[in-house]
Write a protein that holds these residues in place. Structure first.
Motif, PDB file in Angstrom:
ATOM      1  N   CYS A  80       0.463  -1.243   0.020  1.00 10.84           N
ATOM      2  CA  CYS A  80      -0.074  -0.011   0.057  1.00 10.84           C
ATOM      3  C   CYS A  80       0.961   1.407  -0.114  1.00 10.84           C
ATOM      4  CB  CYS A  80      -0.876   0.009   1.157  1.00 10.84           C
ATOM      5  SG  CYS A  80      -2.223  -1.083   1.088  1.00 10.84           S
ATOM      6  N   LYS A  81       2.057   1.232   0.665  1.00 12.87           N
ATOM      7  CA  LYS A  81       2.881   2.329   0.589  1.00 12.87           C
ATOM      8  C   LYS A  81       3.627   2.625  -0.854  1.00 12.87           C
ATOM      9  CE  LYS A  81       4.349   2.185   5.604  1.00 12.87           C
ATOM     10  NZ  LYS A  81       5.431   1.847   6.530  1.00 12.87           N
ATOM     11  N   LEU A  82       3.939   1.582  -1.489  1.00 10.37           N
ATOM     12  CA  LEU A  82       4.381   1.416  -2.701  1.00 10.37           C
ATOM     13  C   LEU A  82       3.424   1.776  -3.935  1.00 10.37           C
ATOM     14  CD1 LEU A  82       6.856  -1.441  -2.491  1.00 10.37           C
ATOM     15  CD2 LEU A  82       7.574   1.136  -2.462  1.00 10.37           C
ATOM     16  N   HIS A  83       2.247   1.482  -3.693  1.00  7.62           N
ATOM     17  CA  HIS A  83       1.115   1.405  -4.812  1.00  7.62           C
ATOM     18  C   HIS A  83      -0.081   2.072  -4.054  1.00  7.62           C
ATOM     19  CE1 HIS A  83       3.449  -0.409  -8.037  1.00  7.62           C
ATOM     20  NE2 HIS A  83       3.849  -1.325  -7.213  1.00  7.62           N
ATOM     21  N   PRO A  84      -0.210   3.191  -3.570  1.00  5.33           N
ATOM     22  CA  PRO A  84      -1.343   3.673  -3.159  1.00  5.33           C
ATOM     23  C   PRO A  84      -2.604   4.030  -4.194  1.00  5.33           C
ATOM     24  CG  PRO A  84       0.305   5.458  -3.267  1.00  5.33           C
ATOM     25  CD  PRO A  84       1.039   4.304  -3.492  1.00  5.33           C
ATOM     26  N   GLU A  85      -2.086   3.952  -5.209  1.00  2.00           N
ATOM     27  CA  GLU A  85      -3.332   4.031  -6.464  1.00  2.00           C
ATOM     28  C   GLU A  85      -4.031   2.993  -6.567  1.00  2.00           C
ATOM     29  OE1 GLU A  85       0.305   2.120  -8.425  1.00  2.00           O
ATOM     30  OE2 GLU A  85       0.113   3.596  -6.938  1.00  2.00           O
ATOM     31  N   VAL A  86      -3.757   1.679  -6.041  1.00  2.00           N
ATOM     32  CA  VAL A  86      -4.389   0.313  -6.335  1.00  2.00           C
ATOM     33  C   VAL A  86      -5.060  -0.086  -4.899  1.00  2.00           C
ATOM     34  CG1 VAL A  86      -4.141  -2.112  -6.974  1.00  2.00           C
ATOM     35  CG2 VAL A  86      -2.618  -0.072  -8.095  1.00  2.00           C
ATOM     36  N   PRO A  87      -6.137   0.001  -4.919  1.00  2.00           N
ATOM     37  CA  PRO A  87      -7.001  -0.365  -3.650  1.00  2.00           C
ATOM     38  C   PRO A  87      -6.660  -2.003  -3.233  1.00  2.00           C
ATOM     39  CG  PRO A  87      -8.538   0.820  -5.040  1.00  2.00           C
ATOM     40  CD  PRO A  87      -7.276   0.217  -5.707  1.00  2.00           C
ATOM     41  N   LEU A  88      -6.579  -2.143  -2.023  1.00  2.00           N
ATOM     42  CA  LEU A  88      -6.175  -3.694  -1.613  1.00  2.00           C
ATOM     43  C   LEU A  88      -7.279  -3.945  -0.529  1.00  2.00           C
ATOM     44  CD1 LEU A  88      -2.813  -5.251  -0.926  1.00  2.00           C
ATOM     45  CD2 LEU A  88      -4.452  -5.303   0.750  1.00  2.00           C
ATOM     46  N   GLN A  89      -7.800  -5.221  -0.737  1.00  2.00           N
ATOM     47  CA  GLN A  89      -8.983  -5.603   0.003  1.00  2.00           C
ATOM     48  C   GLN A  89      -8.572  -7.190   0.277  1.00  2.00           C
ATOM     49  OE1 GLN A  89     -12.778  -4.846  -1.512  1.00  2.00           O
ATOM     50  NE2 GLN A  89     -13.902  -6.545  -0.099  1.00  2.00           N
ATOM     51  N   PHE A  90      -8.918  -7.342   1.587  1.00  2.00           N
ATOM     52  CA  PHE A  90      -8.866  -8.832   2.148  1.00  2.00           C
ATOM     53  C   PHE A  90     -10.116  -9.514   1.988  1.00  2.00           C
ATOM     54  CE2 PHE A  90      -5.399  -6.456   4.446  1.00  2.00           C
ATOM     55  CZ  PHE A  90      -4.281  -7.347   4.312  1.00  2.00           C
ATOM     56  N   TYR A  91     -10.065 -10.803   1.912  1.00  2.00           N
ATOM     57  CA  TYR A  91     -10.962 -11.873   1.656  1.00  2.00           C
ATOM     58  C   TYR A  91     -10.716 -13.052   2.527  1.00  2.00           C
ATOM     59  CZ  TYR A  91     -15.039 -13.937  -0.333  1.00  2.00           C
ATOM     60  OH  TYR A  91     -16.398 -14.324  -0.394  1.00  2.00           O
ATOM     61  N   ASP A  92     -11.479 -13.460   3.160  1.00  2.00           N
ATOM     62  CA  ASP A  92     -11.406 -15.097   3.944  1.00  2.00           C
ATOM     63  C   ASP A  92     -11.057 -15.906   2.928  1.00  2.00           C
ATOM     64  OD1 ASP A  92     -11.509 -17.051   5.606  1.00  2.00           O
ATOM     65  OD2 ASP A  92     -13.439 -16.208   6.483  1.00  2.00           O
ATOM     66  N   GLU A  93      -9.882 -16.533   3.242  1.00  2.00           N
ATOM     67  CA  GLU A  93      -9.353 -17.729   2.395  1.00  2.00           C
ATOM     68  C   GLU A  93      -9.427 -19.031   2.948  1.00  2.00           C
ATOM     69  OE1 GLU A  93      -5.045 -16.905   1.717  1.00  2.00           O
ATOM     70  OE2 GLU A  93      -4.794 -18.107   3.271  1.00  2.00           O
ATOM     71  N   ARG A  94     -10.245 -19.109   4.070  1.00  3.92           N
ATOM     72  CA  ARG A  94     -10.489 -20.417   4.534  1.00  3.92           C
ATOM     73  C   ARG A  94     -10.983 -21.439   3.702  1.00  3.92           C
ATOM     74  NH1 ARG A  94     -13.885 -18.920  10.039  1.00  3.92           N
ATOM     75  NH2 ARG A  94     -14.148 -17.193   8.775  1.00  3.92           N
ATOM     76  N   PHE A  95     -10.126 -22.674   3.600  1.00  3.31           N
ATOM     77  CA  PHE A  95     -10.534 -23.663   3.073  1.00  3.31           C
ATOM     78  C   PHE A  95     -10.365 -23.681   1.444  1.00  3.31           C
ATOM     79  CE2 PHE A  95     -13.931 -23.436   6.264  1.00  3.31           C
ATOM     80  CZ  PHE A  95     -13.435 -24.352   7.325  1.00  3.31           C
ATOM     81  N   THR A  96      -9.506 -22.594   1.010  1.00  5.25           N
ATOM     82  CA  THR A  96      -9.218 -22.574  -0.533  1.00  5.25           C
ATOM     83  C   THR A  96      -8.241 -23.607  -0.867  1.00  5.25           C
ATOM     84  OG1 THR A  96      -7.642 -21.070   0.069  1.00  5.25           O
ATOM     85  CG2 THR A  96      -9.875 -20.150  -0.699  1.00  5.25           C
ATOM     86  N   SER A  97      -7.470 -23.956   0.063  1.00  7.47           N
ATOM     87  CA  SER A  97      -6.414 -25.024  -0.432  1.00  7.47           C
ATOM     88  C   SER A  97      -7.201 -26.381  -0.571  1.00  7.47           C
ATOM     89  CB  SER A  97      -5.241 -25.238   0.484  1.00  7.47           C
ATOM     90  OG  SER A  97      -4.607 -23.942   0.362  1.00  7.47           O
TER      91      SER A  97
END
Length: 138
Positions: A80-97
């Motif tokens: 986020c410090k290097l690319h403030p122009e690109v929003p970042l969002q977290f999403y629950d990854e449980r069970f994806t593997s």
């Protein structure tokens, strides 16, 4: 048109997936060694328009943060410090593997291919992206 990119961040490797420019279909993009992730994204963002990056949020089945949680949050802060122009969002990854292994099995991949951890990471990133897209449609 801009794409949505997802990352399944791991200690050794990161799986990446991306949508088509119309944001209809997600697909695997690459698996990158974790130390090379930032350079890979720098290059990719120069070539492609990305409107959002979705990062898998590592949680245990009970919802508590997993052991990878702190690494993911630290990396996200740097990004986020290097690319403030690109929003970042977290999403629950449980069970994806688990779902990635099931998809590989259902797809008829041989045992040796199913043991390819890089492929599992890329499929996991694709599942994260598909789940995220499904969540914003509702």
């Amino acid at each position: 048109m801009a794409r949505i990119l997802s990352i399944d961040y791991g200690k050794k490797r990161c799986g990446l997936a991306v949508t088509d420019p119309l944001k209809i279909i997600p697909g695997g993009l690459a698996t990158v060694a974790t130390p090379e992730l930032m350079a890979f994204l720098d290059d990719y963002l120069r070539r492609e328009e990305v409107e959002l990056i979705v990062v898998g949020e590592p949680r245990q089945p009970n919802g508590q943060p997993s052991e990878n949680y702190a690494r993911v949050k630290s990396w996200a802060g740097q990004f986020c410090k290097l690319h403030p122009e690109v929003p970042l969002q977290f999403y629950d990854e449980r069970f994806t593997s688990v779902l990635a292994h099931k998809a590989m099995l259902d797809g008829g991949l041989k045992k040796k291919a199913r043991q390819n951890k890089a492929l599992v990471d890329e499929i996991s990133a694709t599942i994260i992206l598909q789940d995220f897209m499904n969540s914003i449609e509702n």
